[in-house]
Design a protein around this motif. Structure first.
Motif, PDB file in Angstrom:
ATOM      1  N   ASP A  39       0.842  -1.187   0.000  1.00 49.58           N
ATOM      2  CA  ASP A  39       0.000   0.000   0.000  1.00 49.58           C
ATOM      3  C   ASP A  39       0.885   1.247   0.000  1.00 49.58           C
ATOM      4  OD1 ASP A  39      -2.030   1.816   0.277  1.00 49.58           O
ATOM      5  OD2 ASP A  39      -2.947   0.856   2.010  1.00 49.58           O
ATOM      6  N   PRO A  40       0.831   2.079  -1.051  1.00 49.40           N
ATOM      7  CA  PRO A  40       1.671   3.280  -1.084  1.00 49.40           C
ATOM      8  C   PRO A  40       1.461   4.122   0.167  1.00 49.40           C
ATOM      9  CG  PRO A  40       0.442   3.041  -3.143  1.00 49.40           C
ATOM     10  CD  PRO A  40      -0.077   1.999  -2.210  1.00 49.40           C
ATOM     11  N   ASP A  41       2.548   4.673   0.721  1.00 48.48           N
ATOM     12  CA  ASP A  41       2.413   5.494   1.932  1.00 48.48           C
ATOM     13  C   ASP A  41       2.156   6.956   1.595  1.00 48.48           C
ATOM     14  OD1 ASP A  41       5.001   5.547   0.830  1.00 48.48           O
ATOM     15  OD2 ASP A  41       5.846   6.330   2.688  1.00 48.48           O
ATOM     16  N   LYS A 238      -2.377   1.426  -6.998  1.00 48.38           N
ATOM     17  CA  LYS A 238      -0.945   1.559  -6.768  1.00 48.38           C
ATOM     18  C   LYS A 238      -0.403   2.838  -7.377  1.00 48.38           C
ATOM     19  CE  LYS A 238      -1.517  -2.686  -5.353  1.00 48.38           C
ATOM     20  NZ  LYS A 238      -1.322  -3.273  -4.042  1.00 48.38           N
ATOM     21  N   ALA A 241      -1.885   5.965  -5.668  1.00 44.86           N
ATOM     22  CA  ALA A 241      -2.005   5.879  -4.201  1.00 44.86           C
ATOM     23  C   ALA A 241      -3.480   5.925  -3.803  1.00 44.86           C
ATOM     24  CB  ALA A 241      -1.206   6.991  -3.522  1.00 44.86           C
ATOM     25  N   MET A 293       6.298  10.319  -7.078  1.00 51.18           N
ATOM     26  CA  MET A 293       6.171   9.121  -6.238  1.00 51.18           C
ATOM     27  C   MET A 293       7.104   8.010  -6.756  1.00 51.18           C
ATOM     28  SD  MET A 293       2.472   7.718  -5.029  1.00 51.18           S
ATOM     29  CE  MET A 293       2.066   6.671  -6.388  1.00 51.18           C
ATOM     30  N   PHE A 297      10.133   6.070  -4.932  1.00 48.09           N
ATOM     31  CA  PHE A 297      10.198   4.604  -4.809  1.00 48.09           C
ATOM     32  C   PHE A 297      11.543   4.077  -5.318  1.00 48.09           C
ATOM     33  CE2 PHE A 297       5.347   4.299  -4.746  1.00 48.09           C
ATOM     34  CZ  PHE A 297       5.317   3.980  -3.404  1.00 48.09           C
ATOM     35  N   PHE A 323       6.796  -2.184  -6.043  1.00 49.28           N
ATOM     36  CA  PHE A 323       7.495  -1.657  -4.854  1.00 49.28           C
ATOM     37  C   PHE A 323       7.780  -2.750  -3.841  1.00 49.28           C
ATOM     38  CE2 PHE A 323       3.122   0.430  -3.611  1.00 49.28           C
ATOM     39  CZ  PHE A 323       2.537  -0.829  -3.584  1.00 49.28           C
ATOM     40  N   CYS A 368       7.586  -4.818   1.221  1.00 48.86           N
ATOM     41  CA  CYS A 368       7.080  -3.700   0.426  1.00 48.86           C
ATOM     42  C   CYS A 368       7.771  -2.439   0.924  1.00 48.86           C
ATOM     43  CB  CYS A 368       5.567  -3.584   0.602  1.00 48.86           C
ATOM     44  SG  CYS A 368       4.949  -2.100  -0.202  1.00 48.86           S
ATOM     45  N   ALA A 370       7.106   0.644   0.441  1.00 52.13           N
ATOM     46  CA  ALA A 370       6.283   1.857   0.515  1.00 52.13           C
ATOM     47  C   ALA A 370       6.363   2.376   1.942  1.00 52.13           C
ATOM     48  CB  ALA A 370       4.846   1.542   0.134  1.00 52.13           C
ATOM     49  N   ASN A 371       7.548   2.744   2.341  1.00 53.02           N
ATOM     50  CA  ASN A 371       7.785   3.205   3.700  1.00 53.02           C
ATOM     51  C   ASN A 371       8.915   4.244   3.625  1.00 53.02           C
ATOM     52  OD1 ASN A 371       7.849   3.335   6.523  1.00 53.02           O
ATOM     53  ND2 ASN A 371       7.519   1.140   6.723  1.00 53.02           N
TER      54      ASN A 371
END
Ligand code: PLP
Length: 390
Positions: A39-41, A238, A241, A293, A297, A323, A368, A370-371
Motif C-alpha cells: 500500500d503506497p504510503d 498503486k 495511491a 512518487m 520509490f 514496490f 514492500c 512503501a515506507n
C-alpha cells in the motif's frame, strides 16, 4: 451447518491477516515497522480528492451506467492510446471496484471448472485463491532467481495442454518486482495465439518501473489491441495511491467484457459515481505527483536492496519495478514463515513470507518498500541486529 466446497477452498489474502496481527501487537505497545502489505504510503493527490467533493456537491449519489461513466471510459481509452499505442472501443472497457475483482470476473467468464490456467509461482495471492474458488486447475510455472524471476516462455509452452484456457502474466510483478522483456512477452503472446487461449496481463504496476538500463514497460495488448485474447487488468490503487478508493478499469475483447459487465451488474450494480469522478481527474489531471512518487520509490528500492545485501544470510536481486523486494533468506536457516515470525517478534519488523505467494516463494520473503527512507534504514538495522544475535 456445512459450507460449500467452494467456500472451503477460499484462502483470501493472507497478508491482511499479518496486518491484523501487527495492529494487535501495536495496540499492546510494540513498535513495528511495516513492510508486509502493498500500500503506497503517499496520500492520494489533492486534485483527485477534490473531484469527489465536487461530485458529491453536485448530487452524484445515485446508480450509474453499470459499465462505468462515459467520461471515465473515454479518458481510459485515451490513456491506453498514449501508453500502449491503440485506442480501445468503449465496449472493450469496464469500470470496476478495484482490479482484484477483475481477476474474478475474467476467470469466471473465460474458464470452466476443471480447465487449466497457467500462473507464475510465486505470484499474486488472488490468482491462486480465485482459481481454487472457481474449481479451475492451476498450472504453476516456477520463477527462477537466476533469471531475476522473469517468467520463462519455454516453461509456459511446455505446460500447455488441450485443457489450457488462459495464461496469466504480471509485469512488473508482485511479489518479485520482476519486469519481463518485450521479446519474452511477445513469445508468450504467440503461445496464446497458437493455442487460441486468453492472455490476461495484470498491469497494475505498469507505471512503477525504475528506468535504469534497458527496462521498459511492455504490454501484449500491442499485438491484438485487446480484440482477440488479451485482457488488461489495471486499476488506480498503486499508481495513484488510491488503494482505499476501490477503482479499476479492465480492457479486453468486447464479448468477454460484456459478460464481465453482466457479472458486475449482477453482483455490484455499479461503481459509485463520485469515485469514478476521482478516476477521471486521476487520468486527465497532472501526472506530476505520480512521477514524483515513482522517483521516491526508486530511491527506496536502491536503499533497501543495498541494505538487504549487507545482512548476513540474505541476498536480494535488484527488482526493476513495483514496490517489492524479494530477498533470498535460505542461508539464515529459517523457513519463510519462521523468518517472518522471528523478525516480527525479535526485531519488530513485519514482512510477508514468500510461500504465501506459492511454493516457489519458499526460502524468500517479500518486503514492500512503501515506507520512509528512515524506516527502511531502521528496518535493515534491526533485521541485521536480530540475525547477529539470533
Ligand atoms: N494485481 C496485483 C498483481 C496486485 O498486487 C494487486 C494488489 O495488491 C491487485 C491486482 C489488486 O489491486 P486492487 O484491487 O487494489 O486494485
Amino acid at each position: 451447518m456445512k459450507l460449500s466446497d467452494a467456500a472451503n477452498r477460499l484462502e483470501g489474502q493472507k497478508m491482511f491477516q499479518i496486518l491484523a496481527k501487527t495492529q494487535e501487537l501495536e495496540r499492546k505497545g510494540k513498535d513495528i515497522l511495516h513492510f508486509e502489505i502493498g500500500d503506497p504510503d503517499f496520500n492520494t493527490p489533492k486534485s483527485i480528492v477534490n473531484a469527489v467533493y465536487e461530485s458529491l456537491r453536485k448530487g452524484e449519489t445515485h446508480y450509474t451506467n453499470s459499465s462505468g461513466l462515459l467520461e471515465l471510459k473515454v479518458a481510459a481509452a485515451e490513456v491506453t492510446a498514449k501508453s500502449r499505442g491503440f485506442k480501445p472501443n468503449l465496449n472493450q472497457i469496464l469500470v470496476t471496484p478495484g482490479a482484484n475483482v477483475q481477476l474474478y470476473y475474467a476467470l469466471a467468464c473465460a474458464v470452466n471448472p476443471g480447465e487449466d490456467v497457467i500462473i507464475p509461482d510465486p505470484g499474486f495471492v488472488s490468482y491462486n485463491s480465485i482459481i481454487n474458488f472457481l474449481g479451475i486447475n492451476q498450472i504453476k510455472i516456477p520463477l527462477r532467481e537466476e533469471s531475476e524471476f522473469r517468467l520463462n516462455p519455454d516453461d509456459v509452452e511446455k505446460s500447455i495442454t488441450e485443457k489450457t484456457k488462459m495464461i496469466i502474466i504480471n509485469s512488473p510483478s508482485n511479489p518479485t518486482g520482476a519486469v519481463m522483456k518485450e521479446e519474452e512477452i511477445n513469445r508468450i503472446y504467440k503461445i496464446a495465439e497458437k493455442n487460441d487461449i486468453y492472455l490476461l496481463s495484470d498491469e497494475i504496476y505498469a507505471r512503477m518501473i525504475y528506468n535504469d538500463s534497458e527496462t521498459q514497460f511492455y504490454s501484449p495488448s500491442k499485438l491484438d489491441n485487446c480484440k482477440e485474447r488479451t485482457i488488461i487488468v489495471n486499476g488506480f490503487s498503486k499508481s495513484y495511491a488510491m488503494t482505499g478508493w476501490r477503482l479499476g478499469v479492465v480492457t479486453g475483447p468486447s464479448n468477454i467484457i460484456d459478460k464481465m459487465g453482466l457479472l458486475l451488474e449482477t453482483t455490484t450494480s455499479c461503481v459509485s459515481p463520485f469515485i469514478q469522478r476521482a478516476g477521471v481527474e486521476a487520468l486527465k489531471g497532472s501526472q506530476y505527483p505520480i512521477f514524483e512518487m515513482v522517483e521516491e520509490f526508486k530511491k527506496r528500492r536502491d536503499i533497501i536492496v543495498k541494505g538487504l545485501n549487507t545482512i548476513r544470510g540474505i541476498s536480494c536481486v535488484n527488482p526493476k519495478g513495483a514496490f517489492y523486494a524479494f530477498p533470498n533468506i535460505r542461508e539464515t536457516g529459517f523457513s519463510s514463515e519462521k523468518f517472518a515470525e522471528f523478525m516480527l517478534e525479535e526485531a519488530g519488523v513485519a514482512v510477508c513470507p514468500g510461500n504465501y505467494f506459492g511454493k516457489g516463494g519458499e526460502g524468500y520473503v517479500r518486503l514492500c518498500y512503501a515506507n520512509s527512507l528512515e524506516n527502511i534504514n531502521k528496518g535493515i538495522e534491526r533485521m541485521a541486529y536480530a540475525l547477529k544475535d539470533g
